[in-house]
Design an enzyme around this catalytic site. Structure first.
Site, mmCIF file in Angstrom:
data_model
loop_
_atom_site.group_PDB
_atom_site.id
_atom_site.type_symbol
_atom_site.label_atom_id
_atom_site.label_comp_id
_atom_site.label_asym_id
_atom_site.label_seq_id
_atom_site.Cartn_x
_atom_site.Cartn_y
_atom_site.Cartn_z
ATOM 1 N N GLY A 33 0.819 -1.202 0.000
ATOM 2 C CA GLY A 33 0.000 0.000 0.000
ATOM 3 C C GLY A 33 0.851 1.249 0.000
ATOM 4 O O GLY A 33 1.990 1.251 0.466
ATOM 5 N N SER A 34 0.285 2.314 -0.553
ATOM 6 C CA SER A 34 0.984 3.596 -0.536
ATOM 7 C C SER A 34 -0.040 4.713 -0.575
ATOM 8 O O SER A 34 -1.164 4.530 -1.044
ATOM 9 C CB SER A 34 1.945 3.712 -1.725
ATOM 10 O OG SER A 34 1.237 3.668 -2.944
ATOM 11 N N GLY A 35 0.346 5.857 -0.053
ATOM 12 C CA GLY A 35 -0.554 6.997 -0.016
ATOM 13 C C GLY A 35 0.191 8.229 0.424
ATOM 14 O O GLY A 35 1.429 8.243 0.509
ATOM 15 N N ALA A 36 -0.577 9.268 0.733
ATOM 16 C CA ALA A 36 0.032 10.545 1.100
ATOM 17 C C ALA A 36 0.849 10.443 2.378
ATOM 18 O O ALA A 36 1.809 11.198 2.572
ATOM 19 C CB ALA A 36 -1.055 11.600 1.249
ATOM 20 N N GLN A 37 0.474 9.519 3.273
ATOM 21 C CA GLN A 37 1.149 9.436 4.565
ATOM 22 C C GLN A 37 2.364 8.522 4.553
ATOM 23 O O GLN A 37 3.116 8.489 5.526
ATOM 24 C CB GLN A 37 0.160 8.966 5.641
ATOM 25 C CG GLN A 37 -1.108 9.808 5.730
ATOM 26 C CD GLN A 37 -0.831 11.279 5.863
ATOM 27 O OE1 GLN A 37 0.105 11.692 6.545
ATOM 28 N NE2 GLN A 37 -1.631 12.104 5.198
ATOM 29 N N GLY A 38 2.548 7.743 3.481
ATOM 30 C CA GLY A 38 3.705 6.870 3.441
ATOM 31 C C GLY A 38 3.440 5.619 2.638
ATOM 32 O O GLY A 38 2.401 5.483 1.987
ATOM 33 N N LYS A 55 5.665 0.384 7.877
ATOM 34 C CA LYS A 55 5.238 1.649 7.277
ATOM 35 C C LYS A 55 6.370 2.660 7.354
ATOM 36 O O LYS A 55 6.900 2.927 8.433
ATOM 37 C CB LYS A 55 4.007 2.190 8.013
ATOM 38 C CG LYS A 55 3.507 3.542 7.504
ATOM 39 C CD LYS A 55 2.262 3.977 8.281
ATOM 40 C CE LYS A 55 1.732 5.316 7.807
ATOM 41 N NZ LYS A 55 0.512 5.720 8.557
ATOM 42 N N ASP A 151 -10.447 10.333 12.179
ATOM 43 C CA ASP A 151 -10.167 9.997 10.775
ATOM 44 C C ASP A 151 -10.586 8.567 10.462
ATOM 45 O O ASP A 151 -9.906 7.857 9.729
ATOM 46 C CB ASP A 151 -8.679 10.204 10.476
ATOM 47 C CG ASP A 151 -8.380 10.215 8.973
ATOM 48 O OD1 ASP A 151 -9.316 10.479 8.192
ATOM 49 O OD2 ASP A 151 -7.228 9.963 8.590
#
Length: 376
Positions: A33-38, A55, A151
């Site tokens: 997985g990947s996203g804005a937070q890492g 992470k 969140d």
């Protein structure tokens, strides 16, 4: 990072365009997985021979917001201990000096999927009820420690194939004291509570609204309130739940109240229509696990006025979920710190960096980070 600068006990693993500088105890990395937070990788802990998730926080000191979020996430994961909240298995950074400190890696239990994937499945009442019960237990524990998650969304809730559930990602979490009269925060719009959209003060019940949105999504198979922007989000809510009563509107700031009062008025759509019987699985063996009971709980969670919204404790006592509660085992107990106090206030990036580095050094002194029976 050049190989000559890689510290002892670490090695470099290229994951896409990212260089992961990892403790040697972790092998077989693969991106999950990947996203804005890492980015998050699955790996094998060769010390315990167990699968883990690692992470790498994305640019944690890029700005004050990122730095504060990284600090909060590490502190809360380290302190909160509950079976329905993802726990911290390990944490490390290849940088040894605070001036060089730019990377933080967090090691967690590896789960099988998040709720985004589960939403596409046909779940029976037992699984729906059990997932909801575990969400509420995790939230109850956070609230008992004075923490509001803020969140909650399907991608922040992970499950295993045996239907066990854990809540993760605490970068936006705030203490209940901090949350009082806070300004709206940046969070996934679809699960944002009305009091946040309207700029009111908020409390623990923002998490109840989010859980209600997620529960409704599990039943309908799609997002309940897919707003295109801030204003459209409010419109989507009142289109289904109706324009709120004057007593609620009277509590809004004048400019917000004037705007809301001048919008088109809507009557609420009956919950029997929103969540029709044919959206639910067939009846369960347990007489309390029915579409009618699930609808009743949803109707108490998805309430615009937070003062009239059901509390976490009352939701746990509801017939649709309390079938899982075992008082003799304290299965939804909240053992742990009675209240978690987070450093807040205005700090520079360098101050957040120094505080997080100090916390990480303390973690090294109290944990076997390398897995060789020694403290760093």
């Amino acid at each position: 990072m050049a190989s000559t600068s890689v510290p002892e006990n670490y090695y470099v693993v290229p994951i896409g365009e990212t260089q992961m500088v990892i403790l040697k105890r972790y092998e077989n990395l693969r991106l999950i997985g990947s996203g804005a937070q890492g980015i998050v990788c699955a790996a094998t802990d060769m010390v315990t021979n167990k699968p883990v998730a690692i992470k790498k926080l994305s640019r944690p000191f890029q700005n004050v917001t990122h730095a504060k979020r990284a600090y909060r996430e590490f502190i809360l994961m380290n302190l909160v201990n509950h079976k329905n909240i993802i726990g911290l298995l390990n944490a490390f950074s290849p940088q040894r000096e605070v001036e060089e400190f730019n990377d933080l890696y967090i090691v967690m239990e590896l789960m099988d999927a998040n709720l985004c994937q589960v939403i596409q499945m046909d779940l029976d009442h037992e699984r729906l009820s059990y997932l909801l019960y575990q969400m509420l237990c995790g939230i109850k524990h956070l609230h008992s420690a004075g923490i509001i998650h803020r969140d909650l969304k399907p991608s922040n809730i992970v499950v295993k194939s045996d239907c066990t559930l854990k809540i993760l990602d605490f970068g936006l979490a705030r203490t209940a004291v901090e949350a009082f009269m806070m300004t709206p925060y940046v969070v996934t719009r679809y699960y944002r509570a009305p009091e946040v959209i309207l700029g009111m003060g908020y409390g623990e019940n923002v998490d109840v609204w989010s859980v209600g949105c997620i529960f409704g999504e599990l039943i309908r198979g799609r997002v309940l309130f897919p707003g295109a922007d801030h204003i459209d989000q409010w419109t989507r809510i009142i289109e289904l739940l109706g324009t709120p009563e004057p007593q609620f509107l009277a509590r809004l700031q004048t400019t917000v109240r004037n705007y809301v009062e001048n919008r088109q008025k809507y009557q609420p759509v009956p919950f029997e229509t929103l969540f029709a019987d044919n959206m639910f699985p067939p009846g369960a063996d347990n007489a309390r696990l029915t579409a009618a009971k699930a609808r009743d709980l949803l109707s108490r969670m998805l309430v615009i006025d937070p003062e009239k919204r059901i509390s976490v404790d009352d939701a746990l006592a509801h017939e649709y979920v309390n079938v899982w509660y075992d008082a003799s085992r304290g299965s939804c107990s909240s053992a742990g710190p009675s209240t978690i106090l987070l450093v807040d206030g205005e700090h520079t990036v360098e101050e957040w960096r120094a505080m997080l580095f100090a916390e990480l050094q303390n973690y090294y002194r109290t944990h076997d980070v390398y897995g060789v029976g020694q403290r760093r």
